[in-house]
Every structure is written in structure tokens, then in C-alpha cells.
Write an enzyme that holds these catalytic residues in place. Structure first.
Site, PDB file in Angstrom:
ATOM      1  N   GLU A 269       0.828  -1.202   0.000  1.00 52.70           N
ATOM      2  CA  GLU A 269       0.000   0.000   0.000  1.00 52.70           C
ATOM      3  C   GLU A 269       0.867   1.258   0.000  1.00 52.70           C
ATOM      4  O   GLU A 269       0.530   2.253  -0.645  1.00 52.70           O
ATOM      5  CB  GLU A 269      -0.944  -0.003   1.198  1.00 52.70           C
TER       6      GLU A 269
ATOM      7  N   ARG B  31       2.863  31.589 -21.219  1.00 56.04           N
ATOM      8  CA  ARG B  31       2.511  32.826 -20.542  1.00 56.04           C
ATOM      9  C   ARG B  31       3.662  33.827 -20.650  1.00 56.04           C
ATOM     10  O   ARG B  31       4.825  33.480 -20.385  1.00 56.04           O
ATOM     11  CB  ARG B  31       2.229  32.546 -19.066  1.00 56.04           C
TER      12      ARG B  31
ATOM     13  N   GLN C  28      14.589  33.153 -13.837  1.00 59.49           N
ATOM     14  CA  GLN C  28      15.430  32.208 -13.114  1.00 59.49           C
ATOM     15  C   GLN C  28      14.723  31.577 -11.930  1.00 59.49           C
ATOM     16  O   GLN C  28      14.847  30.361 -11.689  1.00 59.49           O
ATOM     17  CB  GLN C  28      16.707  32.900 -12.637  1.00 59.49           C
TER      18      GLN C  28
END
Length: 391
Positions: free
Chosen positions: A249, A275, A286
Site C-alpha cells: 500500500e 505565458r 530564473q
């Protein structure tokens, strides 16, 4: 400018084919519009799940004779689902848990009745362990009880909390106390296979902030009568048997978290390339580049730990510490990638037009499931660094 190319996966030809199959199904059915609709409507995508199950992705290499699927195969499926349809990925974690428990502890009759339809996608399981008064320490806090009847059957009473997929499952795997605590709290607890339509069961869906495509529920059991054949595994040893599956799990939780991290990372890259601000793409700044590189490194590190842990587990080795590390690393990658993605997208990150806000919400699940990151850290400190238990 050179086109971005993801790093290659360390996988066999069969594993590459498996990954390609999952991606093909997701490309057809898990479109951005559909994912947005299921999230907004808080609806489970039955068609997507059926397609995945019909393609053998619940069963994988497992069979009714008790042969388990490989951890690596499950991790591939879950990473791909996590990168796209996160709620379906969470459902698959539950189904793989049920498959493991039935494979390891089910009788031939139980496997025929429950495991066969699970493989086919005819029904799903819900795993009922956590209770209103107990999470991490659930064994000691467990108040759900199963008592013996005169005919050898059982009567089940109690309540469970935070149960995934309980509104539309075919059966529950319920853990209930069958003997008083004597010494260790993990003793005296038994697993039961409980049909979802058994009289006395109530299910109430909870209103959660994330994983909207899969119900999260409170489940009550009021004088639910079960036959002796409802016991899965050994009486009074159910919790210990569940503990034996926790390694798998953890690996599966790590795989979903890794997928979420990858999905968020790819979505952020798409956004920062398109964008513009101050006359150029914001991906040229940066500070954004450093954040994106940081999450890329975390993603690849988590994948390396996950693959190593899965291979050790598949080979029969001791992978508990590696799986705990993989879960921690993947959780960190997911929260880092989604946080950075939200910050890179600014106001657009808050818009439900984009998937980033869904990744950001869904990633939080794996900071505490199946165990909290803090408990994973405690486990590593105790078992790997051999330090005194801290709790």
C-alpha cells in the site's frame, strides 16, 4: 528552441506496453473537459473505470489461484492514473488492496465470489478500517465489534470513517474487534467480507476538499448478520494480516503521489512556456526555472526509490524501509510540484479551468495516507537508523 523531452523510463518492453495501454485509455476517456466535469460534479467516472478493468488493469498478472500481480505493474498503472485521473487512481489503490487481501487470505470460494468480479470490474471493494475515534492508532481505538452467534455466524456493530468509494461498492472488507485487547492492541481483530447490500449498513458521504471523483464516507454497521464464511483470513489475526500488506500500500500510495507530481509538473511547464510577462515567456525567469528543476529532481528521485522498492518486493526481499522512503519522497515531490505550480500560475492556478488546483488539492491526501509522513519518518528512524522509538 529544442523541444522538451521527458527522461526515459527504466522499464522492460512489457512494462512499456502496459504504460502505453494505460495512456491510450486515458487519452480517449480522461479528457481535460471530462476530468473537470467529474471533479465539479463530484461523480465517479464509471465508464473510465470499466474500460480500465476490462483491459485487465485490476487483475494484471494476478489470478484466482492466488498468484499476485507484481508491485511494478501496479505502480505503473497508478502513476499514469495519478498524472491524469487522480480520483480513479485512489480507487485503484483500494482495489489493489482488496485484491492482495483476497489473494493472500481468501478461500477458493471467497476468491470466486469476490475476486473474480473484482478483476472483471463488475463490482468494487471498499476497505473499512479507520474509525471516528482512531486514525494512526486505530487498533487500540477500535470500537467496531463482531460477536459470535449461536449458529457460528457473526453480528457486526460499529462505525467507520473516511472510507473511500463506499457509496457504490459491491462489498466491504471490514476490520472489527473480536477479542479483548491482551498485550498488543493489534491482536483480537478480524477481517470480514461484507456485501454492501447487507441489512443494517448505512453510508453517508462526507464533504471533502479533494478527491472529488471518489466518494469519502461514514459507514455504520447496526446488527449486521454475517455467516462464518464472511471471515477473511484467520479470526483475531486480521490486523496483523493487513499489516502484512502495508508495504504494497505504501508503494501504491507513492505511485499515485508520483503521478500527481508529474501531472502538475507537466501542467506548469505548459503554462510557463506560453505565458508572457515583460515581453518574454515567464519560463525564462530564473526563480521559476529553479523551482521547476527542484521538482523535476524530486520526481526522478522518487521514481528511482519507487522502482527499487517495487523490484525488491517483487523479488521477495525486505522492502519496508525502501517503500517508506519512496512514499516520503513521492509525497514531497507532489506537494512541491503542486505548490510551485500554483505559484507559477498565479491567479490562473485558482481557476478551475486549469487542472493545477485539482492536483494541488488531491496531493494533500498522500501527506497522511495510508500513514502520515511523520509516521513514515518515525518508521525509518527506528528500523533503518536503529534509533529509539519516538512515539
Amino acid at each position: 528552441m529544442r523541444e522538451y523531452s521527458p527522461l526515459p523510463f527504466d522499464q522492460t518492453d512489457d512494462q512499456a506496453d502496459l504504460r502505453s495501454m494505460v495512456r491510450s485509455i486515458l487519452e480517449q476517456l480522461a479528457t481535460p473537459q471530462r476530468l473537470s466535469e467529474t471533479d465539479e460534479n463530484e461523480a465517479f467516472d464509471e465508464e473510465l473505470y470499466a474500460a480500465l478493468a476490462e483491459s485487465g488493469l485490476v487483475q494484471l498478472e494476478g489470478d484466482l489461484d492466488g498468484t499476485p500481480a507484481s508491485h511494478e505493474s501496479q505502480a505503473i498503472v497508478l502513476e499514469e492514473l495519478g498524472a491524469t485521473a487522480t480520483s480513479t487512481a485512489v480507487s485503484f489503490v483500494v482495489q489493489y488492496m482488496a485484491v492482495t487481501l483476497l489473494t493472500q487470505h481468501g478461500t477458493p470460494a471467497q476468491r470466486d465470489r469476490f475476486l473474480g468480479p473484482l478483476f472483471e470490474g463488475a463490482h468494487r471493494a471498499a476497505f473499512a478500517l479507520t474509525e471516528p475515534g482512531g486514525g494512526t492508532d486505530v487498533a487500540r481505538a477500535m470500537k467496531t465489534r463482531a460477536t459470535r452467534n449461536a449458529d457460528g455466524g457473526w453480528t457486526l456493530n460499529g462505525a467507520k470513517m473516511w472510507i473511500s468509494g463506499a457509496t457504490d461498492c459491491g462489498f466491504f472488507i471490514v476490520l472489527a474487534r473480536t477479542s479483548p485487547i491482551e498485550g498488543s492492541a493489534v491482536g483480537g481483530i478480524t477481517m470480514f467480507l461484507v456485501p454492501a447490500d447487507a441489512p443494517g449498513i448505512t453510508v453517508n458521504e462526507m464533504d471533502t476538499v479533494a478527491i472529488h471523483g471518489l466518494s469519502t464516507c461514514e459507514v455504520g454497521f447496526a446488527d449486521v448478520v454475517l455467516g462464518d464464511d464472511a471471515v477473511l483470513g484467520d479470526v483475531d489475526r486480521g490486523f496483523r494480516q493487513v499489516i502484512g500488506t502495508l508495504n504494497g500500500e505504501r508503494l501504491n500510495a507513492a505511485a499515485v503521489a508520483l503521478g500527481i507530481a508529474r501531472g502538475a509538473h507537466d501542467a506548469a511547464l505548459d503554462y510557463v512556456r506560453g505565458r508572457e510577462a515583460f515581453g518574454r515567456p515567464i519560463g525564462g525567469f530564473q526563480v521559476l526555472q529553479h523551482r521547476l528543476v527542484d521538482e523535476a529532481v524530486k520526481i526522478e528521485a522518487a521514481r528511482g526509490l519507487l522502482q527499487r522498492a517495487a523490484r525488491v518486493a517483487d523479488a521477495g526481499g525486505a522492502a519496508e524501509t525502501l517503500s517508506a522512503m519512496a512514499k516520503l519522497a513521492a509525497s514531497e515531490a507532489a506537494t512541491t510540484a503542486t505548490e510551485n505550480g500554483m505559484r507559477a500560475m498565479g491567479g490562473s492556478g485558482l481557476s478551475r479551468e486549469y487542472p493545477m488546483q485539482r492536483f494541488w488539492r488531491d496531493a494533500r491526501l498522500y501527506t497522511f495516507a495510508p500513514l502520515t509522513d511523520e509516521m513514515m519518518t518515525n518508521f525509518i528512524a527506528e528500523h533503518h537508523l536503529v534509533l529509539p522509538r519516538s512515539y
